[in-house]
Design a protein around this motif. Structure first.
Motif, PDB file in Angstrom:
ATOM      1  N   TRP A   6       7.312   7.689  35.382  1.00  0.00           N
ATOM      2  CA  TRP A   6       6.798   8.086  34.073  1.00  0.00           C
ATOM      3  C   TRP A   6       7.241   9.504  33.700  1.00  0.00           C
ATOM      4  CZ3 TRP A   6       3.458  12.154  33.134  1.00  0.00           C
ATOM      5  CH2 TRP A   6       2.783  12.700  34.237  1.00  0.00           C
ATOM      6  N   MET A   7       7.329  10.363  34.714  1.00  0.00           N
ATOM      7  CA  MET A   7       7.760  11.740  34.409  1.00  0.00           C
ATOM      8  C   MET A   7       9.207  11.744  33.907  1.00  0.00           C
ATOM      9  SD  MET A   7       6.191  14.025  37.463  1.00  0.00           S
ATOM     10  CE  MET A   7       4.446  14.324  37.589  1.00  0.00           C
ATOM     11  N   HIS A   8      10.026  10.930  34.533  1.00  0.00           N
ATOM     12  CA  HIS A   8      11.429  10.838  34.114  1.00  0.00           C
ATOM     13  C   HIS A   8      11.512  10.271  32.702  1.00  0.00           C
ATOM     14  CE1 HIS A   8      15.470   8.975  33.909  1.00  0.00           C
ATOM     15  NE2 HIS A   8      15.816  10.105  34.526  1.00  0.00           N
ATOM     16  N   GLU A   9      10.717   9.240  32.446  1.00  0.00           N
ATOM     17  CA  GLU A   9      10.743   8.619  31.110  1.00  0.00           C
ATOM     18  C   GLU A   9      10.257   9.604  30.053  1.00  0.00           C
ATOM     19  OE1 GLU A   9       8.779   4.826  30.772  1.00  0.00           O
ATOM     20  OE2 GLU A   9       9.061   4.806  28.591  1.00  0.00           O
ATOM     21  N   LEU A  10       9.216  10.349  30.376  1.00  0.00           N
ATOM     22  CA  LEU A  10       8.686  11.312  29.401  1.00  0.00           C
ATOM     23  C   LEU A  10       9.683  12.447  29.158  1.00  0.00           C
ATOM     24  CD1 LEU A  10       6.350  12.071  27.592  1.00  0.00           C
ATOM     25  CD2 LEU A  10       5.224  13.146  29.554  1.00  0.00           C
ATOM     26  N   GLY A 163      -7.501  15.501  24.365  1.00  0.00           N
ATOM     27  CA  GLY A 163      -6.354  16.424  24.344  1.00  0.00           C
ATOM     28  C   GLY A 163      -6.031  16.822  22.924  1.00  0.00           C
ATOM     29  N   GLY A 164      -4.757  16.568  22.609  1.00  0.00           N
ATOM     30  CA  GLY A 164      -3.655  15.824  23.194  1.00  0.00           C
ATOM     31  C   GLY A 164      -4.086  14.632  24.057  1.00  0.00           C
ATOM     32  N   ASP A 165      -3.175  14.253  24.908  1.00  0.00           N
ATOM     33  CA  ASP A 165      -3.462  13.160  25.828  1.00  0.00           C
ATOM     34  C   ASP A 165      -3.572  13.746  27.226  1.00  0.00           C
ATOM     35  OD1 ASP A 165      -3.390  10.836  27.465  1.00  0.00           O
ATOM     36  OD2 ASP A 165      -2.555   9.735  25.754  1.00  0.00           O
ATOM     37  N   PRO A 166      -4.766  13.639  27.841  1.00  0.00           N
ATOM     38  CA  PRO A 166      -4.935  14.303  29.140  1.00  0.00           C
ATOM     39  C   PRO A 166      -4.036  13.720  30.224  1.00  0.00           C
ATOM     40  CG  PRO A 166      -6.821  12.884  28.637  1.00  0.00           C
ATOM     41  CD  PRO A 166      -5.984  12.948  27.398  1.00  0.00           C
ATOM     42  N   LEU A 167      -3.552  12.483  30.022  1.00  0.00           N
ATOM     43  CA  LEU A 167      -2.803  11.833  31.101  1.00  0.00           C
ATOM     44  C   LEU A 167      -1.327  12.204  31.125  1.00  0.00           C
ATOM     45  CD1 LEU A 167      -4.487   8.341  31.353  1.00  0.00           C
ATOM     46  CD2 LEU A 167      -5.137  10.540  32.342  1.00  0.00           C
ATOM     47  N   VAL A 168      -0.890  13.116  30.266  1.00  0.00           N
ATOM     48  CA  VAL A 168       0.483  13.604  30.414  1.00  0.00           C
ATOM     49  C   VAL A 168       0.554  14.707  31.460  1.00  0.00           C
ATOM     50  CG1 VAL A 168       1.216  12.955  28.088  1.00  0.00           C
ATOM     51  CG2 VAL A 168       0.356  15.262  28.492  1.00  0.00           C
ATOM     52  N   ALA A 169      -0.584  15.146  31.965  1.00  0.00           N
ATOM     53  CA  ALA A 169      -0.591  16.137  33.046  1.00  0.00           C
ATOM     54  C   ALA A 169      -0.249  15.452  34.367  1.00  0.00           C
ATOM     55  CB  ALA A 169      -1.971  16.780  33.141  1.00  0.00           C
ATOM     56  N   SER A 170       0.220  16.235  35.306  1.00  0.00           N
ATOM     57  CA  SER A 170       0.523  15.688  36.635  1.00  0.00           C
ATOM     58  C   SER A 170      -0.766  15.252  37.318  1.00  0.00           C
ATOM     59  CB  SER A 170       1.208  16.754  37.495  1.00  0.00           C
ATOM     60  OG  SER A 170       0.268  17.770  37.820  1.00  0.00           O
ATOM     61  N   ASP A 171      -0.635  14.410  38.330  1.00  0.00           N
ATOM     62  CA  ASP A 171      -1.817  13.976  39.076  1.00  0.00           C
ATOM     63  C   ASP A 171      -2.549  15.173  39.675  1.00  0.00           C
ATOM     64  OD1 ASP A 171      -1.170  11.403  38.475  1.00  0.00           O
ATOM     65  OD2 ASP A 171      -0.515  10.845  40.482  1.00  0.00           O
TER      66      ASP A 171
END
Ligand code: SF4
Length: 361
Positions: A6-10, A163-171
């Protein structure tokens, strides 16, 4: 699924006309797509909410004007103008801030704005003027401040992590935030408000779900507006959340030309229930700057909701709600309508205060 996916896709999400065009190209060319590609650059050219669409989300779109998924994310020329009724902070959240990241509009719950970034930016977002990437994801110091404030508050039973979207943060960042909130208010329910199951489904991976399991007492509220958003990858992501025993609710924004038909909404809500997701809110559009082209007149929204009441079961029918301008809080429709004037609707908010929502053409 690898956490890095997901990080790569984002990191490689389309953010300009050239990226957008390439996503629908079959060769090395950059097709104009009937003027659609140029719309992607409106955001940067006019300093609007950013344009961003990950590849999986783009794969759920048709490159044609009016596509109900694409139209939610592709900038429009109409965003440049602000109508007289619109505001940068349409919910007046600023007046309810109890610390820089915490908004307390109701006695029993508080909103934590964890960050200002999203995996894709909805053009009708009510916080669109507050998406200032400079503020970033909540820092350790801000988490400590928010938790100190929370631990001094009486009566809070729910923390809405938004947020924003809180789930764009790293784990790791998310874990620190959620563990801190859990320690500050051990009995509180954490409500995660996110659009990533739809716009970046790979983010719902095993390590995120393990994190949620460890935190406990989490409810997940997914933002979804159209049946076409239930494409295979999104459905799989929602099923992963359900399989992790995390209760799922949905919230939907009524959007002109996108989902303003009762039969279409009925299909969406019915499909959500079949996936184990309880439709929670259908929101009337907020008066955010530059979003007039998305708002459905309230009178039309009431007609659509009346039709939904005749079609849907109690389980399938969400509450139709509007945030009363002026920071007065939510009103439920139609029951909180107390009057009608030539300009709009008098609404009694849940706090008992009366405000006006305009009737727009
Ligand atoms: S995902 Fe939510 S916060 Fe982000 S742009 Fe869309 S509505 Fe706004």
């Amino acid at each position: 699924m690898d956490r890095q996916d997901w990080m790569h896709e984002l990191a490689n999400a389309a953010c300009c006309a050239r990226d957008f065009s390439r996503a629908f190209s079959t060769g090395q060319d950059y097709p104009d797509l009937g003027g659609l590609a140029a719309r992607a650059d409106l955001a940067a050219a006019h300093d609007l909410l950013p344009f961003l669409m990950p590849a999986t989300l783009l794969s759920a779109c048709q490159p044609v004007a009016g596509d109900p998924v694409l139209e939610q994310f592709l900038p429009r020329p109409t965003e440049i103008a602000t109508s007289a009724a619109e505001h940068a902070d349409p919910l007046d959240e600023g007046q309810h801030a109890i610390s820089p990241r915490l908004i307390r509009q109701y006695p029993s719950r508080v909103v934590l704005r964890a960050g200002s970034a999203c995996a894709a930016y909805c053009r009708f977002c009510f916080r669109r003027s507050m998406m200032d990437d400079a503020s970033g994801f909540i820092s350790d110091r801000e988490i400590a401040m928010a938790c100190t404030t929370l631990s001094r508050c009486e009566g809070i039973r729910e923390i809405l992590v938004s947020g924003g979207d809180p789930l764009v943060a790293s784990d790791a960042r998310l874990m620190h935030l959620l563990v801190s909130l859990r320690q500050a208010l051990p009995a509180a329910v954490l409500r995660i408000c996110s659009r990533v199951p739809i716009v970046l489904p790979a983010r719902i991976d095993s390590s995120l779900l393990e994190l949620f399991r460890n935190i406990g007492r989490i409810w997940f509220v997914v933002h979804i507006n159209h049946p076409r958003e239930l494409y295979p990858e999104a459905v799989a992501a929602l099923r992963r959340i359900s399989a992790a025993d995390i209760p799922l609710l949905s919230q939907t924004v009524l959007l002109r030309g996108i989902n303003d038909q009762a039969d279409m909404l009925a299909r969406l809500f019915g499909e959500l229930v079949s996936l184990g997701i309880r439709p929670y809110y259908l929101f009337q559009g907020d008066l955010a700057a530059g979003t007039a082209s998305f708002r459905v007149p309230l009178s039309q929204g009431l007609s659509i909701y009346a039709a939904l009441r005749g079609i849907l079961s109690g389980l399938e029918l969400p509450r139709y709600a509007v945030d009363v301008p002026g920071g007065l809080g939510k009103a439920y429709l139609p029951e909180d309508i107390v009057g009608r004037t030539a300009d709009g609707w008098q609404l009694a908010s849940r706090s008992g205060r009366i405000g006006m929502y305009p009737e727009e053409a």
